[in-house]
Design a protein around this motif. Sequence first.
Motif, short mmCIF file in Angstrom:
data_model
loop_
_atom_site.label_atom_id
_atom_site.label_comp_id
_atom_site.label_asym_id
_atom_site.label_seq_id
_atom_site.Cartn_x
_atom_site.Cartn_y
_atom_site.Cartn_z
N THR A 1 0.83 -1.19 0.00
CA THR A 1 0.00 0.00 0.00
C THR A 1 0.87 1.24 0.00
O THR A 1 1.98 1.24 0.55
CB THR A 1 -0.94 0.06 1.21
N ARG B 1 -0.30 3.95 1.34
CA ARG B 1 -0.78 4.69 2.51
C ARG B 1 -0.28 4.01 3.78
O ARG B 1 -0.62 2.87 4.04
CB ARG B 1 -2.31 4.75 2.51
N ASP B 2 0.49 4.75 4.55
CA ASP B 2 1.00 4.21 5.82
C ASP B 2 -0.08 4.40 6.88
O ASP B 2 -0.01 5.27 7.74
CB ASP B 2 2.29 4.93 6.22
N SER B 3 -1.11 3.58 6.77
CA SER B 3 -2.29 3.72 7.63
C SER B 3 -2.48 2.49 8.49
O SER B 3 -2.46 1.36 8.00
CB SER B 3 -3.53 3.93 6.76
N ASP C 1 -5.48 0.57 7.19
CA ASP C 1 -5.18 -0.30 6.05
C ASP C 1 -4.48 -1.57 6.53
O ASP C 1 -4.80 -2.68 6.09
CB ASP C 1 -4.26 0.42 5.06
N TYR C 2 -3.53 -1.38 7.41
CA TYR C 2 -2.76 -2.52 7.92
C TYR C 2 -3.67 -3.51 8.64
O TYR C 2 -3.65 -4.71 8.37
CB TYR C 2 -1.69 -2.01 8.89
N TYR D 1 2.61 -7.37 5.24
CA TYR D 1 2.26 -6.06 4.73
C TYR D 1 3.52 -5.24 4.51
O TYR D 1 4.45 -5.31 5.30
CB TYR D 1 1.38 -5.37 5.79
N THR E 1 4.61 -1.10 3.18
CA THR E 1 4.16 0.23 2.79
C THR E 1 5.11 0.81 1.75
O THR E 1 6.33 0.79 1.92
CB THR E 1 4.11 1.17 4.02
N LYS E 2 4.54 1.31 0.66
CA LYS E 2 5.35 1.96 -0.38
C LYS E 2 5.80 3.34 0.11
O LYS E 2 5.03 4.02 0.79
CB LYS E 2 4.54 2.14 -1.66
#
Length: 250
Positions: free
Chosen positions: A83, A85-87, A90-91, A102, A104-105
Motif C-alpha cells: 500500500t 498509505r502508511d495507515s 489499512d494494515y 504487509y 508500505t510503499k
Amino acid sequence: MATQKRRIYVADDETNIRQAIQTFLENGGYLVSGFDNGDLLFDHFTQDPCDLVVLDVMMPGSNGFKICKALREISVVPIIMLTARDSDLDYATGLSIGADDYLTKPFSPMALLMKIKAIFRRMELDRQTVVTGLPPKGRLAYGDLAVDKDNRTVSCREADVSVSSNEFNLLCFLMERPDQVVSREEVLKALWGMDTGVEMRTAEETVKRLRKKLAVSSVSVEALWGSGFRLSMSAWGKATARGQDSERDD
C-alpha cells in the motif's frame, strides 16, 4: 533432481513497480507472473494456483482487500499486501481478512524478498515436520479444542475451525504452553523469526483474528497488557474437563 521453483503472482497497476518487483524476485530464484490488476490475478489463480501472492491495495477494478478476501475463501496461499498509505487502518484491514504480511510503499525490493523467503522457510519447516515426523508432531488438545499437526487442522467439539497458516502456528505455539504467559517477543521470534515494530502489529492482528474464531470455544487467547499472551480455559470449560476426568477415573 532439481528443486522446483516457487511461483509468485504480483498484481500492481503501476507498471514500473510491478516490473521492478518481478525482475528482483526472478533474480532471487522465483518464477513470477505480473498482472495489471487484482481481478486478472484472481481469474488466473482459479485456473492455475501459485505459491504466494503479492497484492497492491489501490488498483482499478476490485481493490487488493477484495481480492485478498476472495482468495481466502478458496485458498490458504500466503498473501503479502502493498500500500502507498502508511495507515494503521489499512494494515489492520489487510491482516483481519487474512493477509500474511504487509509492506508500505516506497519499500526496498530486498525487504519484500526477505519477507517472502521467511514465509517459504516457515512453510518448508511445516512440510518437513509432516514428512519426517520430527517434533513437533501429532495432536494437541486443550479444553474443547483439538489440533492435528500432521494435517494442520483445528476442531472444536468435532466441528472444524478454519484458520490461516499464521493462526494455526500461533495456536500450536500457545497450546504447547497452556496457561503460561508468553511475551510478544517470544511469539514473534518463534513464528516470524523477528521482532520489529511492523511484525509486532502482525502478531497483534493474528491474535485478534484467532480470538474471534475461538469465540465458540471454551478456550480463549488473552492479551495481557505489558506481558504478552496466554491460552486459557473458561470456568465452565475447566468444570467440564474435571467432569470428564472423573468419568475416566470411575
